[in-house]
Structures are given as C-alpha cells and as structure tokens.
Design a protein around this motif. Sequence first.
Motif, PDB file in Angstrom:
ATOM      1  N   ASP A  15       0.667  -1.417   0.027  1.00 24.86           N
ATOM      2  CA  ASP A  15      -0.053   0.133  -0.138  1.00 24.86           C
ATOM      3  C   ASP A  15       0.860   1.193  -0.026  1.00 24.86           C
ATOM      4  O   ASP A  15       0.631   2.125   0.955  1.00 24.86           O
ATOM      5  N   ASP A  17       1.533   4.589  -1.101  1.00 27.01           N
ATOM      6  CA  ASP A  17       0.462   5.470  -1.763  1.00 27.01           C
ATOM      7  C   ASP A  17       1.344   6.465  -2.414  1.00 27.01           C
ATOM      8  O   ASP A  17       2.527   6.715  -2.183  1.00 27.01           O
ATOM      9  N   ASP A  19       1.191   9.705  -1.888  1.00 26.08           N
ATOM     10  CA  ASP A  19       1.788  10.593  -1.055  1.00 26.08           C
ATOM     11  C   ASP A  19       3.259  10.449  -0.410  1.00 26.08           C
ATOM     12  O   ASP A  19       3.837  11.270   0.016  1.00 26.08           O
ATOM     13  N   GLN A  20       3.420   9.258  -0.025  1.00 26.60           N
ATOM     14  CA  GLN A  20       4.605   8.566   0.185  1.00 26.60           C
ATOM     15  C   GLN A  20       5.429   8.619  -1.043  1.00 26.60           C
ATOM     16  O   GLN A  20       6.769   9.128  -0.530  1.00 26.60           O
ATOM     17  N   CYS A  83      -1.339   3.436  -4.683  1.00 27.07           N
ATOM     18  CA  CYS A  83      -2.764   3.727  -4.488  1.00 27.07           C
ATOM     19  C   CYS A  83      -2.532   5.326  -4.062  1.00 27.07           C
ATOM     20  O   CYS A  83      -1.678   5.784  -3.745  1.00 27.07           O
ATOM     21  N   GLY A  84      -3.926   5.887  -4.258  1.00 28.71           N
ATOM     22  CA  GLY A  84      -4.088   7.288  -3.891  1.00 28.71           C
ATOM     23  C   GLY A  84      -4.402   8.168  -4.849  1.00 28.71           C
ATOM     24  O   GLY A  84      -5.302   7.935  -5.816  1.00 28.71           O
TER      25      GLY A  84
ATOM     26  N   PHE B 213      -9.164  -1.386   1.080  1.00 29.09           N
ATOM     27  CA  PHE B 213      -8.953  -0.452   0.040  1.00 29.09           C
ATOM     28  C   PHE B 213      -8.261  -0.654  -1.035  1.00 29.09           C
ATOM     29  O   PHE B 213      -8.104   0.291  -1.957  1.00 29.09           O
ATOM     30  N   GLU B 245     -11.114   5.282  -3.032  1.00 32.24           N
ATOM     31  CA  GLU B 245     -10.481   4.607  -1.800  1.00 32.24           C
ATOM     32  C   GLU B 245     -10.626   3.121  -1.464  1.00 32.24           C
ATOM     33  O   GLU B 245      -9.873   2.638  -0.607  1.00 32.24           O
ATOM     34  N   ARG B 422      -9.031  10.641   2.789  1.00 33.48           N
ATOM     35  CA  ARG B 422      -7.675   9.899   2.893  1.00 33.48           C
ATOM     36  C   ARG B 422      -7.019   9.822   4.036  1.00 33.48           C
ATOM     37  O   ARG B 422      -6.737  11.053   4.469  1.00 33.48           O
ATOM     38  N   PHE B 424      -3.643   8.139   4.833  1.00 39.83           N
ATOM     39  CA  PHE B 424      -2.293   7.734   4.839  1.00 39.83           C
ATOM     40  C   PHE B 424      -1.332   8.462   5.328  1.00 39.83           C
ATOM     41  O   PHE B 424      -1.510   9.561   5.649  1.00 39.83           O
TER      42      PHE B 424
END
Lengths: 187, 471
Positions: A15, A17, A19-20, A83-84, B213, B245, B422, B424
């Motif tokens: 996972d 994403d 943003d990471q 993802c994201g 998800f 999501e 979200r 994360f």
Amino acid sequence: MGTTIRGKAYVLGDDIDTDQIIPAEFLSYNPSDPEERKYFGMYAMAGLPKGQLGLPAGDVRFVPEGEFKSEYTFVIGGKNFGCGSSREHAPLAIAEAGAQVVIAEFYARIFYRNCVNGGYLLPCESVERLVEKVKTGDELEVDIEAGTVTNHTQGETYQVKPLGDIKPIVDAGGVFAYAKANGMLSE
Amino acid sequence: MARPMTMTEKILAAHAGKTEVTPGENVWVDVDILMTHDVCGPGTIGIFKEKFGKDAKVWDNTRIPIIPDHYIFTAEDKCHRNIQILRDFVKEQGIKYYYDPDFLNTEAGSGMPNPYRDPNKTSYKGVCHKALPEEGHCRPGEIMLGTDSHTCTAGAFGQFSTGVGNTDAAFAMGTGKTWLKVPPTMKFTFHGDIPAYLTAKDLILAVIGRIGFSGATYKAMYFTGSGISSLTLEDRMTLTNMAIEAGGKNGICDVDEKTLEYVRARSNRPDWTVYTEDEGAEYDFEAEWDLGSFEPLVAAPHSPDNTKTARECSDVKLDRAYIGSCTGGKITDMIFAANILNGNQVKIPTFVVPGSTEVHSDMKRLGLNGEPVGPGDKCIEQILVDAGCMLGAASCAACLGGPQDTFGRLNEPMNCISTTNRNFPGRMGHKEAGVYLASPLTAAASALTGKVTDPREYVSEPIQTGTAGVC
C-alpha cells in the motif's frame, strides 16, 4: 526499452501510496519545466514514514539528501502499489530519480496507467511476493521477454507476469507514440 | 439482443460506438468533459504543447473546465505561477469554463492572497469536484475525465467519471479520446432510510472496510437501493467520491428524479442520456446492507479501510477536528455539523473549510434546517463561528496537506478527526499525524468532547437539509 534491465533494488512494503512517493507539498514544481522537474527526483519517496525506507533495514534513503539521483534501478513493492491520488508526478518522480522498473504484486490502476501511458516506468507484476525475498541493495536483472527476474545477490530467480494488453503501449514508449504508430495521431 | 449490461458498460459502449462491451475489453471512447486544476494543469498543458505543438488547439474549448482549487491560499510563489500558467492557457485557447481566483496576484513575492470578500462576487469556485456539478458540467450518461483521483465523485449523477494522469489528460485535451478497459461492476445495495445519526460517509466507510481499500481495484462500484434513493445528491457524491479509496475505477448511482432535477437546473447542455442497469446484468461482487443495522464509523490511521465504530474509539484523544474537502465540505455536511455544534463550544481547535464558494455563500444564507434564515436567526456560518470553529476560504486546503502554510495543515504529530477522504501517512501534512476519517456528525460531536465520539449522544431527530445544495 531493452529486453533486459539490470541494477540495484529498493524494497518497500504494501500500500505505498502516492503521498509517500511524492508528498503533496512538492507538487507546486512544474514537471514540464526541465529545471523544476529534477526536484521530483530529489523528493522521490520523501513521504515514506520512519522504518519503511528501504526494507528490511528501513532507514535507507531512496535518494541521498540534497541529490537528484538514486542509485536504485528497481523499486520492489507488495500489494496495491501506487494507491491514492492520480498525480502523474508519482511515476515521474521515481523515473526522474533514475529508476526504471517497479515490481509489485499488483497496482492501483491510475498509477499503473500513468507508468504505461506516460512511458515512465516498466510496471511488472510479480507472481510471488518479493518484499521479504529481495533486500534493498540486491542486484536484480529483469528479462522482459522471458518474464524472469534474476537476483544476482541471492542467487534466486522470480517470475513476473506477461504485460498483456498494455504491451504494445509499453513497447511504443507511451500512449502518444502508440497512437502515432497506429495512425491515430498525425506525426 | 445485446447482452444485459450495467450502466457503466452501456456508457462505455455508447461512447465507443459499439452496441455492447464486455468487462476486460479495451475500448477507445469519446470523452465528454475533461477537467483539470492548478496542481495537474501545468503539467498537462506542458505535455499537450510538447506532443501536439506549441500552436495546437484543444479539441473542444467548451468541454475542458479548468478549476483552480488546491494551492490557492499559500504564499508560495510557484503555486501562484501555476495559476498564471492556467490563465495564459485559458486566454490562448479561449477556454469557456475557467473559474479564476480573481483575488490572486501571481507576481513573485506577492505573499498570501487575501481571500474573496464575498463568495457571491468572485469567479473562483473552490474544490473542482464540488464546482463541477454546481456549474453544470455533470450529466447522466456522459464520460468525464479529470486529473484528480476524486473525479469519480461525478458518478453520483449517473455518469462514468474517473481520474487520470497528465499524459492521459493531455491526450484527451488534443483528441477528445482515451482508451479504457471496461471494468467489471460491483453492486452495493442499501435498504431502508438513512437514520438521523448517519451520513453517506458512514456507508462508504463500511463498504471500504468490508472489501478493503484495494477491494475494487480496476472495478466499477454501483450503489443502489432504497437507501441510496433516500440520500440527497450531495450525500450520494460522498459515496462515489470515495470509490477511489477502495481502488475503484468509478462509482456510479442510479438516475432518479432528484438527479434530473439537479441536472436540469444546472446543466449547460441539453444532450444527455439516462442509462439504467439491465435486468440480468452481471456483477463481479454483490453486498447488501440494511441501513438500520449501521452505527457511526471512523477509519482509524493510516488507511481508509481501517474501519472501527466510533464507540470503539471513544478513548482516542484528539488534538484537532477538520470539516471540509470534496468529501465532507458540502453545504449539507456543514448543516449536519452545525446541528450538533449549535449552542455548544468546541473543545479542540476545529477548522472548517467550505468545499466551494457556493457552499460558503449558502453557509451565510441558510440556517439549521437548510432553509434561508429569517430575521434574528443564525446562519450556518455564524453557528459554527460562535461554537469556536475557525473558518477558512473555499479550497482543498489541508485535506491533502499541501504547502506548509496551508490552513489547517497538520504540521506536527497529532490526532485529527476529519471529514476528508484519505488518511495515509502524511496525507494531511505530518507523517506521524494520525487522521481519523469520519462523517460531519461524528467529527462535530468529537470536536465538542476532544475524543472520538458517537454522534448519537447529540442527535436523535432527523436533520432536515431542505433544498440545500440542490437549487
């Protein structure tokens, strides 16, 4: 893209994403400006939380501080890589840092599509889970035609799935090149 | 006779010039609307010019709404510069639907812009997914692409809508086309009327909690049943908004009288088609819920599928509450929150960000029951401010963190309950901050106690939203 690519692996978990991969605070750089584009390389993977940077050690930066390029050619992920958000800056950042291949169990679809249509990265799907088998720094070599990944450090070989429907676009180098080659766009 | 098809399959077939399509098949389709914004617009424009030529014209300058919304209220020069890139492109191409932050000076060093003074007197709209239907760009049966993953929101209007990257957007910008793999459809049926203590946010958190998800990766998520009919269009948008999501390609709802009323009142084009699910259409997955069986939910850090009941988290201490975004910053969301906060004082810093300038305008115009305020009555904005909330200007704001000076951004490790989409690591700013995703009811109740709080402690009667967010 050649049929074999060789280089070092950078290993992440599940996972991962967008943003990471590239935190939102860096999205004000314009990827169409050659000078600004380099910064996506500098900040690639800047959003990874502590303990998740380059497994199994977890404290290995993807790009050395203050530099634009990574020493890693491969990014290895688990499930649901990318993802994201729909930000194309994500595959662009990984590619801008110098990596060429991502190998994950499966991808979030927008990331996958961006890799292929933008011609940034080769997104391979592994047959088995590689996150615990490959260590950051291992020397890997993917043979795209054969569908194999050789781990020269560990002396192991893994399978990757055929590219399937997207192969013609990967081979062309992106959706624009594909459309031109197929008469959908004028030269 | 063609095979029985889902709405998603029918829309893709019609736009591919085919009588039928099958999940897994790749088709080239005609795009009706392509949306972009200030974060992905400059990159898209760059690729468009590189690939089609510096003098190239877009495929249709009436079908490319450009909606700056992400990095507006920041002092960062590059963000202002990106707005200038949009302005130049709009002028050059004659883009018909552009919603300029007309209060923003793009000269270097101009600093933090002063927001619009009156939300009714600015061309600026705010969050693209809220502005798109408000400004009449959402219609049943159409295909919408947007350079934002939450473009799936528009599926609430019975259309196919999905997020794409800059390259796909640039391709569509020049050709009006894209290729899509026809997704299999997952069917989620909700029975009964929605109880007073729930919003669509609880429903979608339950769905994501159930399938995980990545549970809808590459798939269409179809929401149906009497429970969905009972929802306002805004609440349906909350459902489809978060399809991504679960990894979904698109989310979609049936078209009913509420949809038609909204679209007829707003749409700037008359030519659209209503599609329905065929009897016998095939589903990849089916699940049913009775809305009476639900209780208020949160998604705990750091994943939208980390679903727990609000009650289970009642010992989680919070540092901040955030009410805003395309997911939880609509006027009905504000009315939900205001009904709980009315006459009370928040215990933790509570940031409120309207999803759009229309929402902001409605917060000044409407009262607790969603109707225009009478003399001496408090409007939603006043109720929230009197309860101690800090009110920002319409924007994506801290939902995605953004520049360091963004209103409400989590700049240090803390726990925040948020009506956004979200959670994360790092999504709202700091990598070590913990975000609890919740409905506006749960977020408001939690703002009053400083802990994750089940809103049933504060709400028993159904909250009326009147015609808010419709006409």
